[in-house]
Design a protein around this motif. Structure first.
Motif, mmCIF file in Angstrom:
data_model
loop_
_atom_site.group_PDB
_atom_site.id
_atom_site.type_symbol
_atom_site.label_atom_id
_atom_site.label_comp_id
_atom_site.label_asym_id
_atom_site.label_seq_id
_atom_site.Cartn_x
_atom_site.Cartn_y
_atom_site.Cartn_z
ATOM 1 N N UNK A 272 0.821 -1.204 0.000
ATOM 2 C CA UNK A 272 0.000 0.000 0.000
ATOM 3 C C UNK A 272 0.862 1.264 0.000
ATOM 4 N N UNK A 273 0.525 2.221 -0.886
ATOM 5 C CA UNK A 273 1.225 3.494 -1.059
ATOM 6 C C UNK A 273 2.628 3.320 -1.631
ATOM 7 N N UNK A 274 2.942 2.151 -2.211
ATOM 8 C CA UNK A 274 4.301 1.906 -2.698
ATOM 9 C C UNK A 274 4.365 1.549 -4.185
ATOM 10 N N UNK A 275 3.234 1.511 -4.851
ATOM 11 C CA UNK A 275 3.251 1.169 -6.268
ATOM 12 C C UNK A 275 3.819 2.291 -7.114
ATOM 13 N N UNK A 276 4.895 2.079 -7.859
ATOM 14 C CA UNK A 276 5.512 3.168 -8.640
ATOM 15 C C UNK A 276 4.566 3.808 -9.652
ATOM 16 N N UNK A 277 3.824 2.995 -10.402
ATOM 17 C CA UNK A 277 2.911 3.540 -11.405
ATOM 18 C C UNK A 277 1.813 4.375 -10.752
ATOM 19 N N UNK A 278 1.325 3.894 -9.609
ATOM 20 C CA UNK A 278 0.252 4.600 -8.911
ATOM 21 C C UNK A 278 0.753 5.878 -8.259
ATOM 22 N N UNK A 279 1.884 5.801 -7.569
ATOM 23 C CA UNK A 279 2.390 6.969 -6.851
ATOM 24 C C UNK A 279 2.919 8.053 -7.778
ATOM 25 N N UNK A 280 3.368 7.668 -8.951
ATOM 26 C CA UNK A 280 3.875 8.651 -9.910
ATOM 27 C C UNK A 280 2.806 9.090 -10.911
ATOM 28 N N UNK A 281 1.564 8.645 -10.685
ATOM 29 C CA UNK A 281 0.406 9.099 -11.467
ATOM 30 C C UNK A 281 0.536 8.793 -12.960
ATOM 31 N N UNK A 282 1.024 7.603 -13.261
ATOM 32 C CA UNK A 282 1.135 7.211 -14.661
ATOM 33 C C UNK A 282 -0.207 6.775 -15.252
ATOM 34 N N UNK A 283 -1.144 6.341 -14.388
ATOM 35 C CA UNK A 283 -2.440 5.851 -14.867
ATOM 36 C C UNK A 283 -3.471 6.965 -14.716
ATOM 37 N N UNK A 295 -5.147 -1.602 -7.273
ATOM 38 C CA UNK A 295 -5.218 -2.837 -6.472
ATOM 39 C C UNK A 295 -4.222 -3.853 -7.010
ATOM 40 N N UNK A 296 -4.200 -4.015 -8.345
ATOM 41 C CA UNK A 296 -3.309 -4.993 -8.945
ATOM 42 C C UNK A 296 -1.845 -4.669 -8.704
ATOM 43 N N UNK A 297 -1.482 -3.376 -8.751
ATOM 44 C CA UNK A 297 -0.079 -3.013 -8.571
ATOM 45 C C UNK A 297 0.345 -3.125 -7.108
ATOM 46 N N UNK A 298 -0.486 -2.669 -6.190
ATOM 47 C CA UNK A 298 -0.059 -2.590 -4.794
ATOM 48 C C UNK A 298 -0.390 -3.838 -3.978
ATOM 49 N N UNK A 299 -1.319 -4.675 -4.459
ATOM 50 C CA UNK A 299 -1.645 -5.904 -3.738
ATOM 51 C C UNK A 299 -1.520 -7.153 -4.610
ATOM 52 N N UNK A 300 -1.132 -6.980 -5.851
ATOM 53 C CA UNK A 300 -0.789 -8.096 -6.707
ATOM 54 C C UNK A 300 -1.960 -8.975 -7.104
ATOM 55 N N UNK A 301 -1.596 -10.109 -7.670
ATOM 56 C CA UNK A 301 -2.589 -11.072 -8.149
ATOM 57 C C UNK A 301 -3.460 -11.574 -7.001
ATOM 58 N N UNK A 302 -2.881 -11.780 -5.834
ATOM 59 C CA UNK A 302 -3.637 -12.267 -4.682
ATOM 60 C C UNK A 302 -4.662 -11.223 -4.246
#
Length: 397
Positions: A272-283, A295-302
């Motif tokens: 949580x709060x550590x996904x590079x794509x999410x934190x750098x606002x690429x999406x 969700x997929x980036x910060x908590x993965x497939x699980x």
């Protein structure tokens, strides 16, 4: 997850999401204590209010991104098309409660009633919500004993329009303005057979000719809509889904970045709060349409599987309430809500992973949207009322 998408932007949408969610939960608890049968007596008033609100948004509404969908109420933007979903569920449930969809007359009546709000939503233009209306109608008609063949014929012109467009390079030109794609022609013949098997007008082959002609007409109208009715951004969303590499920095940018973010999460995610794509606002639009990518980036497939599991459990509960309701009205209410949630979930997650075009449909309860959040909680409150006032089963004597 919304806060994670806005952590470096100083926005407070996550706080509003909690607040509106709390208000929605309170509304749901209140509705759960009110007998749902009362709505049966007020369904025409509900239907009228829905249409008035949709007309009002076209006259005095606010525009954004090429669409006029919001009305300002006490400083807040309200989206009437979201609440219209509940209105059409209540109206159709009341109609099909009195007369099931086992006859074509009942089916046409339900379609005619739906056509008015559907058309008003489509003209905003809000193609995504109009598709949700279609899913609601199909689900409720099926539950009301409509012939499955009739439902196939209802959606067949849309399929024909798509097939005509796909097979355009192999089209057969009969005149300057009339062109039939090969795949669309084959599909139309197949639907003619379905019409012959399911429609009651077998004399002189009217069912076959009608179903075949409807699909041929649907294909031509699809091409006409593509040329003259659809907005440029709607065309871009459809074409970028088919070939995202054609415009990776333009119309396909959202979906490509979403897929990269989900893939980067691998099994367990970055945290949580550590996904590079999410934190750098690429999406872009990640707090609304593309929240699943966070969700997929910060908590993965699980993490994705857990979210899907929660939605599946919710849908199973809705189906159970529909099966155990004490009357058709309550059962149809639950199925209408189920159809709405399932369709939105499938389309939203599908567009996040690249299996569906970007349609602007939010993920229920997770995407930011105040009107959508309240609509979903109202829907749950109505179904909870159906569950509370059904006949209780005795498991012991």
């Amino acid at each position: 997850m919304i806060r994670s998408t806005e952590l470096n932007q100083g926005l407070t949408d996550w706080w509003w999401h909690w607040l509106i969610g709390g208000i929605g939960c309170l509304i749901a608890l209140i509705l759960a204590r009110i007998r749902y049968e009362n709505m049966l007596h007020w369904h025409w008033i509900t239907y009228t209010l829905v249409n008035i609100s949709l007309i009002a948004v076209m006259l005095i509404g606010h525009s954004a991104k090429g669409a006029q969908r919001w009305i300002g109420v006490f400083g807040f933007n309200v989206q009437p098309s979201e609440f219209a979903k509940i209105g059409i569920i209540i109206t159709l449930a009341a109609l099909l409660h009195k007369r099931t969809a086992s006859s074509l007359d009942s089916v046409f009546r339900a379609l005619a009633i739906t056509a008015v709000p559907w058309g008003l939503v489509f003209l905003q233009p809000d193609l995504a919500t109009s598709l949700v209306f279609g899913a609601i109608v199909l689900g409720m008609l099926y539950w009301a004993n409509a012939n499955p063949g009739w439902l196939i014929l209802m959606i067949s012109p849309i399929v024909a329009a798509i097939l005509f467009s796909i097979s355009w390079p192999f089209a057969i030109a009969f005149s300057k303005d009339l062109t039939f794609g090969f795949l669309g022609l084959v599909w139309s013949i197949a639907m003619g057979i379905v019409g012959w098997r399911t429609l009651p007008w077998r004399r002189f082959g009217l069912g076959t000719i009608g179903a075949w002609g409807l699909n041929m007409l649907g294909g031509e109208l699809g091409l006409f809509a593509w040329k003259y009715l659809l907005k440029d951004y709607q065309k871009d969303r459809l074409t970028s889904f088919i070939n995202p590499n054609a415009d990776p920095l333009g119309s396909a940018y959202h979906q490509i970045q979403s897929r990269i973010a989900i893939g980067a999460g691998e099994w367990w995610g970055w945290g949580l709060f550590k996904g590079p794509m999410t934190q750098l606002n690429f999406v872009p639009e990640q707090h609304t349409d593309f929240i699943f990518s966070a969700i997929g980036e910060e908590f993965g497939f699980i993490g994705c599987l857990l979210v899907l599991l929660v939605f599946c459990l919710l849908c199973l509960r809705l189906l159970h309430v529909a099966q155990t309701a004490k009357d058709n009205f309550g059962s149809l209410l639950a199925i209408g809500v189920l159809s709405m949630i399932v369709f939105q979930m499938i389309v939203n997650i599908g567009m996040n992973v690249g299996l569906a075009p970007v349609a602007g449909i939010p993920l229920p309860w997770m995407s930011y949207g105040r009107s959508a959040m309240l609509t979903n909680f109202i829907a749950l409150g109505v179904v909870e009322s159906v569950a509370n006032f059904r006949s209780k089963q005795k498991y012991w004597s």
